[in-house]
Design a protein around this motif. Sequence first.
Motif, short mmCIF file in Angstrom:
data_model
loop_
_atom_site.label_atom_id
_atom_site.label_comp_id
_atom_site.label_asym_id
_atom_site.label_seq_id
_atom_site.Cartn_x
_atom_site.Cartn_y
_atom_site.Cartn_z
N LEU A 124 0.86 -1.18 0.00
CA LEU A 124 0.00 0.00 0.00
C LEU A 124 0.89 1.22 0.00
O LEU A 124 1.92 1.25 0.67
CB LEU A 124 -0.90 0.01 1.23
CG LEU A 124 -1.92 -1.12 1.35
CD1 LEU A 124 -2.67 -1.03 2.66
CD2 LEU A 124 -2.88 -1.10 0.18
N SER A 125 0.49 2.24 -0.75
CA SER A 125 1.18 3.52 -0.71
C SER A 125 0.44 4.43 0.24
O SER A 125 -0.78 4.55 0.18
CB SER A 125 1.23 4.16 -2.10
OG SER A 125 1.98 3.37 -2.97
N VAL A 126 1.20 5.05 1.14
CA VAL A 126 0.65 6.00 2.10
C VAL A 126 1.55 7.22 2.12
O VAL A 126 2.67 7.19 1.62
CB VAL A 126 0.56 5.38 3.52
CG1 VAL A 126 -0.45 4.26 3.57
CG2 VAL A 126 1.91 4.90 4.01
N ARG A 127 1.05 8.28 2.71
CA ARG A 127 1.87 9.48 2.89
C ARG A 127 2.36 9.50 4.32
O ARG A 127 1.61 9.24 5.25
CB ARG A 127 1.06 10.72 2.58
CG ARG A 127 0.67 10.78 1.13
CD ARG A 127 -0.05 12.08 0.85
NE ARG A 127 -0.43 12.14 -0.54
CZ ARG A 127 -1.68 12.15 -0.97
NH1 ARG A 127 -2.67 12.14 -0.11
NH2 ARG A 127 -1.95 12.21 -2.24
N VAL A 128 3.64 9.83 4.46
CA VAL A 128 4.28 9.84 5.76
C VAL A 128 4.86 11.24 5.99
O VAL A 128 5.43 11.84 5.09
CB VAL A 128 5.41 8.78 5.83
CG1 VAL A 128 6.09 8.80 7.16
CG2 VAL A 128 4.85 7.40 5.53
N LEU A 129 4.72 11.72 7.21
CA LEU A 129 5.26 13.02 7.59
C LEU A 129 6.77 12.97 7.48
O LEU A 129 7.42 12.12 8.09
CB LEU A 129 4.83 13.36 9.02
CG LEU A 129 5.10 14.76 9.52
CD1 LEU A 129 4.32 15.77 8.69
CD2 LEU A 129 4.70 14.87 10.98
N ALA A 130 7.37 13.86 6.67
CA ALA A 130 8.82 13.91 6.52
C ALA A 130 9.41 14.99 7.43
O ALA A 130 10.39 14.75 8.12
CB ALA A 130 9.20 14.18 5.06
N THR A 131 8.83 16.17 7.40
CA THR A 131 9.21 17.27 8.30
C THR A 131 7.91 17.97 8.70
O THR A 131 6.83 17.54 8.30
CB THR A 131 10.14 18.29 7.61
OG1 THR A 131 9.40 18.96 6.57
CG2 THR A 131 11.38 17.62 7.03
N ASP A 132 8.02 19.06 9.43
CA ASP A 132 6.82 19.80 9.83
C ASP A 132 6.06 20.35 8.62
O ASP A 132 4.87 20.59 8.71
CB ASP A 132 7.18 20.96 10.75
CG ASP A 132 7.63 20.47 12.11
OD1 ASP A 132 7.37 19.30 12.43
OD2 ASP A 132 8.25 21.27 12.84
N THR A 133 6.76 20.56 7.52
CA THR A 133 6.13 21.18 6.35
C THR A 133 6.17 20.32 5.09
O THR A 133 5.89 20.81 4.01
CB THR A 133 6.79 22.54 6.05
OG1 THR A 133 8.19 22.30 5.83
CG2 THR A 133 6.59 23.51 7.19
N SER A 134 6.57 19.06 5.21
CA SER A 134 6.61 18.22 4.01
C SER A 134 6.24 16.78 4.33
O SER A 134 6.28 16.35 5.48
CB SER A 134 8.00 18.27 3.37
OG SER A 134 8.95 17.64 4.19
N PHE A 135 5.89 16.06 3.28
CA PHE A 135 5.56 14.65 3.40
C PHE A 135 6.21 13.91 2.25
O PHE A 135 6.68 14.51 1.29
CB PHE A 135 4.03 14.45 3.39
CG PHE A 135 3.38 14.85 2.10
CD1 PHE A 135 3.20 13.93 1.08
CD2 PHE A 135 2.94 16.15 1.91
CE1 PHE A 135 2.60 14.30 -0.11
CE2 PHE A 135 2.34 16.54 0.72
CZ PHE A 135 2.17 15.60 -0.29
N ARG A 136 6.23 12.59 2.36
CA ARG A 136 6.71 11.76 1.27
C ARG A 136 5.76 10.59 1.12
O ARG A 136 5.07 10.22 2.07
CB ARG A 136 8.14 11.28 1.51
CG ARG A 136 8.28 10.30 2.66
CD ARG A 136 9.73 9.84 2.83
NE ARG A 136 9.87 8.95 3.96
CZ ARG A 136 9.70 7.64 3.92
NH1 ARG A 136 9.40 7.05 2.79
NH2 ARG A 136 9.84 6.90 5.00
N GLN A 137 5.71 10.05 -0.08
CA GLN A 137 4.90 8.86 -0.29
C GLN A 137 5.78 7.67 0.03
O GLN A 137 6.95 7.62 -0.35
CB GLN A 137 4.41 8.81 -1.74
CG GLN A 137 3.32 7.81 -1.94
CD GLN A 137 2.51 8.08 -3.18
OE1 GLN A 137 2.01 9.18 -3.36
NE2 GLN A 137 2.39 7.08 -4.03
N ALA A 138 5.24 6.70 0.75
CA ALA A 138 6.00 5.53 1.17
C ALA A 138 5.20 4.27 0.90
O ALA A 138 3.97 4.30 0.85
CB ALA A 138 6.33 5.63 2.66
N SER A 139 5.92 3.18 0.74
CA SER A 139 5.28 1.88 0.54
C SER A 139 5.27 1.11 1.85
O SER A 139 6.23 1.15 2.62
CB SER A 139 6.04 1.06 -0.50
OG SER A 139 5.92 1.66 -1.76
#
Length: 169
Positions: free
Chosen positions: A83-98
Amino acid sequence: MKTPFRRALLVAIVAGVGRGGLLLAQGTTPVVLTDATTPAGLRPALSRNETALADPMREALRTLPQAKKRFLAGLPTGDQFLLSVRVLATDTSFRQASARVLGWHGNTVQALLLPDAASSTAPVEPVPVSFPETAVVDWTLLRANGREEGNYVGRYIDTSRQLENMPFR
């Protein structure tokens, strides 16, 4: 499947508590973004991303219940359900993760969040996570022979990048 996941999650939590906080060996526990967990400062970027990927996300979410049924019925040996989900990368950004699905209990997914291969030079272990089904952006059924099903958002992003890199004549 319930027991190994819970055991891995418990070991990870205990290891983090032993360090003086709820930290995993690789850092803080990842935050899978949902409506409830998305910081206010990140919502505009998330909304822009959802608008740009609206059609492939709509198809992925439309076909997710069928894919979930196939997973729950049991996959052949060697197949993986991601499943692809979005994960918090920093306070102002996210990344898509598997995340490789280990179990599905009602609308809650237990999975191993896979490390981002591009951002890491050293091997990093997958991290056990649990998140609501509403956090899912895309799904991929990866067959043992390398064939994949689903991956609507991933293929859309790949095609967009290829088009952007085409030379103009």
